[in-house]
Design a protein around this motif. Structure first.
Motif, PDB file in Angstrom:
ATOM      1  N   LEU A  40      -0.665   0.070   7.946  1.00 56.36           N
ATOM      2  CA  LEU A  40      -1.245  -0.593   7.367  1.00 56.36           C
ATOM      3  C   LEU A  40      -1.568   0.987   6.116  1.00 56.36           C
ATOM      4  CD1 LEU A  40      -4.530  -1.429   7.703  1.00 56.36           C
ATOM      5  CD2 LEU A  40      -4.839  -0.134   9.736  1.00 56.36           C
ATOM      6  N   PRO A  41      -1.148   2.241   6.699  1.00 61.36           N
ATOM      7  CA  PRO A  41      -1.337   2.507   5.657  1.00 61.36           C
ATOM      8  C   PRO A  41      -0.864   2.608   4.435  1.00 61.36           C
ATOM      9  CG  PRO A  41      -0.898   4.390   7.660  1.00 61.36           C
ATOM     10  CD  PRO A  41      -0.919   1.983   7.819  1.00 61.36           C
ATOM     11  N   TRP A  42       0.142   2.272   4.071  1.00 55.31           N
ATOM     12  CA  TRP A  42       0.810   1.729   2.821  1.00 55.31           C
ATOM     13  C   TRP A  42       0.355   0.707   2.348  1.00 55.31           C
ATOM     14  CZ3 TRP A  42       3.852   4.223   0.407  1.00 55.31           C
ATOM     15  CH2 TRP A  42       4.954   5.440   0.985  1.00 55.31           C
ATOM     16  N   ALA A  43      -0.538  -0.158   2.995  1.00 57.31           N
ATOM     17  CA  ALA A  43      -0.988  -1.453   2.475  1.00 57.31           C
ATOM     18  C   ALA A  43      -2.126  -0.942   2.099  1.00 57.31           C
ATOM     19  CB  ALA A  43      -1.888  -2.519   4.065  1.00 57.31           C
ATOM     20  N   LEU A  44      -2.509   0.512   2.046  1.00 52.61           N
ATOM     21  CA  LEU A  44      -4.166   0.794   2.082  1.00 52.61           C
ATOM     22  C   LEU A  44      -3.443   1.299   0.237  1.00 52.61           C
ATOM     23  CD1 LEU A  44      -5.586   2.519   4.630  1.00 52.61           C
ATOM     24  CD2 LEU A  44      -6.601   0.278   3.194  1.00 52.61           C
ATOM     25  N   VAL A  45      -2.130   1.900   0.577  1.00 49.17           N
ATOM     26  CA  VAL A  45      -1.697   2.925  -0.776  1.00 49.17           C
ATOM     27  C   VAL A  45      -1.662   1.898  -2.068  1.00 49.17           C
ATOM     28  CG1 VAL A  45      -0.176   4.376  -1.477  1.00 49.17           C
ATOM     29  CG2 VAL A  45      -0.607   4.540   0.240  1.00 49.17           C
ATOM     30  N   LEU A  46      -1.150   0.700  -1.562  1.00 50.29           N
ATOM     31  CA  LEU A  46      -0.681  -0.204  -1.941  1.00 50.29           C
ATOM     32  C   LEU A  46      -2.021  -0.902  -2.971  1.00 50.29           C
ATOM     33  CD1 LEU A  46       2.347  -2.079  -1.060  1.00 50.29           C
ATOM     34  CD2 LEU A  46       2.136  -0.330  -2.843  1.00 50.29           C
ATOM     35  N   GLY A  47      -3.819  -1.014  -2.469  1.00 52.17           N
ATOM     36  CA  GLY A  47      -4.718  -1.580  -2.294  1.00 52.17           C
ATOM     37  C   GLY A  47      -5.132  -0.340  -3.555  1.00 52.17           C
ATOM     38  N   VAL A  48      -5.282   1.060  -3.406  1.00 52.92           N
ATOM     39  CA  VAL A  48      -5.683   1.296  -4.116  1.00 52.92           C
ATOM     40  C   VAL A  48      -5.211   2.086  -4.899  1.00 52.92           C
ATOM     41  CG1 VAL A  48      -5.728   4.466  -4.156  1.00 52.92           C
ATOM     42  CG2 VAL A  48      -6.457   2.902  -2.595  1.00 52.92           C
ATOM     43  N   LEU A  49      -3.791   1.327  -5.424  1.00 55.12           N
ATOM     44  CA  LEU A  49      -2.913   1.753  -6.686  1.00 55.12           C
ATOM     45  C   LEU A  49      -2.954  -0.023  -7.586  1.00 55.12           C
ATOM     46  CD1 LEU A  49       0.398   3.210  -6.007  1.00 55.12           C
ATOM     47  CD2 LEU A  49      -1.174   4.037  -7.212  1.00 55.12           C
ATOM     48  N   ALA A  50      -3.287  -0.854  -7.126  1.00 52.73           N
ATOM     49  CA  ALA A  50      -4.340  -2.083  -7.508  1.00 52.73           C
ATOM     50  C   ALA A  50      -5.469  -1.839  -8.386  1.00 52.73           C
ATOM     51  CB  ALA A  50      -4.272  -3.461  -6.753  1.00 52.73           C
ATOM     52  N   LEU A  51      -6.486  -1.229  -7.682  1.00 56.33           N
ATOM     53  CA  LEU A  51      -7.331  -0.868  -7.753  1.00 56.33           C
ATOM     54  C   LEU A  51      -7.477  -0.223  -9.134  1.00 56.33           C
ATOM     55  CD1 LEU A  51      -9.702  -0.635  -4.097  1.00 56.33           C
ATOM     56  CD2 LEU A  51      -9.746  -2.451  -6.365  1.00 56.33           C
ATOM     57  N   ILE A  52      -6.794   1.221  -9.115  1.00 52.73           N
ATOM     58  CA  ILE A  52      -6.893   2.209 -10.019  1.00 52.73           C
ATOM     59  C   ILE A  52      -6.240   1.423 -11.695  1.00 52.73           C
ATOM     60  CG2 ILE A  52      -5.630   4.170 -10.910  1.00 52.73           C
ATOM     61  CD1 ILE A  52      -6.158   5.107  -8.364  1.00 52.73           C
ATOM     62  N   PHE A  53      -5.366   0.358 -11.229  1.00 59.12           N
ATOM     63  CA  PHE A  53      -4.298  -0.223 -12.185  1.00 59.12           C
ATOM     64  C   PHE A  53      -5.839  -1.824 -12.980  1.00 59.12           C
ATOM     65  CE2 PHE A  53      -2.759  -4.542 -14.066  1.00 59.12           C
ATOM     66  CZ  PHE A  53      -1.736  -3.654 -14.882  1.00 59.12           C
ATOM     67  N   VAL A  54      -6.352  -2.062 -11.777  1.00 59.87           N
ATOM     68  CA  VAL A  54      -7.495  -3.208 -13.119  1.00 59.87           C
ATOM     69  C   VAL A  54      -8.767  -1.765 -13.245  1.00 59.87           C
ATOM     70  CG1 VAL A  54      -9.109  -4.902 -11.990  1.00 59.87           C
ATOM     71  CG2 VAL A  54      -6.990  -5.260 -11.214  1.00 59.87           C
ATOM     72  N   PHE A  55      -9.285  -0.958 -12.577  1.00 57.83           N
ATOM     73  CA  PHE A  55      -9.776  -0.093 -13.406  1.00 57.83           C
ATOM     74  C   PHE A  55      -9.640   0.093 -14.861  1.00 57.83           C
ATOM     75  CE2 PHE A  55     -12.066   3.822 -14.127  1.00 57.83           C
ATOM     76  CZ  PHE A  55     -13.240   3.026 -14.064  1.00 57.83           C
TER      77      PHE A  55
END
Length: 166
Positions: free
Chosen positions: A75-90
């Motif tokens: 779960l922590p790694w999945a959250l990190v990847l999710g945050v990085l994806a949001l930063i990329f999209v933003f």
């Protein structure tokens, strides 16, 4: 196996050695261990053949993905990847937020003619018209301009320009 020999990382083998030492060093635990050696080992039930005649293999450990995982990641790694994806999209859409065009930048470069506006902001002017100087260097913030130039801020970037008067 010692953590000092492995860069401070403990190994499962070293943990087993420590557990054996604790069992053999304590007289009460040693007696329980010795008593356990005298009892016959239980006989496992006969194994049945699996699908297509394949016997189950005890040496292979199967760990199913359970709670706390997402796509096989903890779960922590999945959250990190999710945050990085949001930063990329933003960041991808932030530069095109104004009508599909990137925000305008000053783009002052060496050879550009400028005037000083507000005392320290460089504004581009045609070299054929009135101007106060020519950009001789573009420098990152914190880098000093040569002594014979004036330092002005480039409003379209985090850099400043070094301007030599005419």
């Amino acid at each position: 196996m010692h953590p000092d020999a492995r860069g401070g990382v403990a190994s499962p083998e070293m943990a087993a050695v420590n557990e054996a030492y604790r069992a053999l060093n304590d007289p009460a635990r040693r007696a329980r261990y010795d008593a356990g050696l005298r009892q016959p080992a239980p006989v496992p039930p006969p194994r049945s053949a699996g699908p297509q005649g394949i016997e189950p293999d005890d040496d292979v450990e199967f760990v199913p993905a359970g709670r706390g995982t997402l796509l096989g990641l903890s779960l922590p790694w999945a959250l990190v990847l999710g945050v990085l994806a949001l930063i990329f999209v933003f960041t991808a859409f932030a530069s095109t937020a104004r009508g599909g065009k990137a925000p305008a930048r000053s783009g002052l470069s060496v050879g550009t003619c400028v005037i000083a506006q507000g005392g320290n902001i460089a504004v581009e002017r045609p070299c054929s018209g009135p101007h106060e100087g020519v950009v001789v260097a573009v420098a990152p913030a914190g880098i000093q301009c040569p002594l014979d130039t004036v330092t002005l801020l480039d409003p379209g970037s985090p850099q400043h320009v070094c301007v030599k008067g005419d």
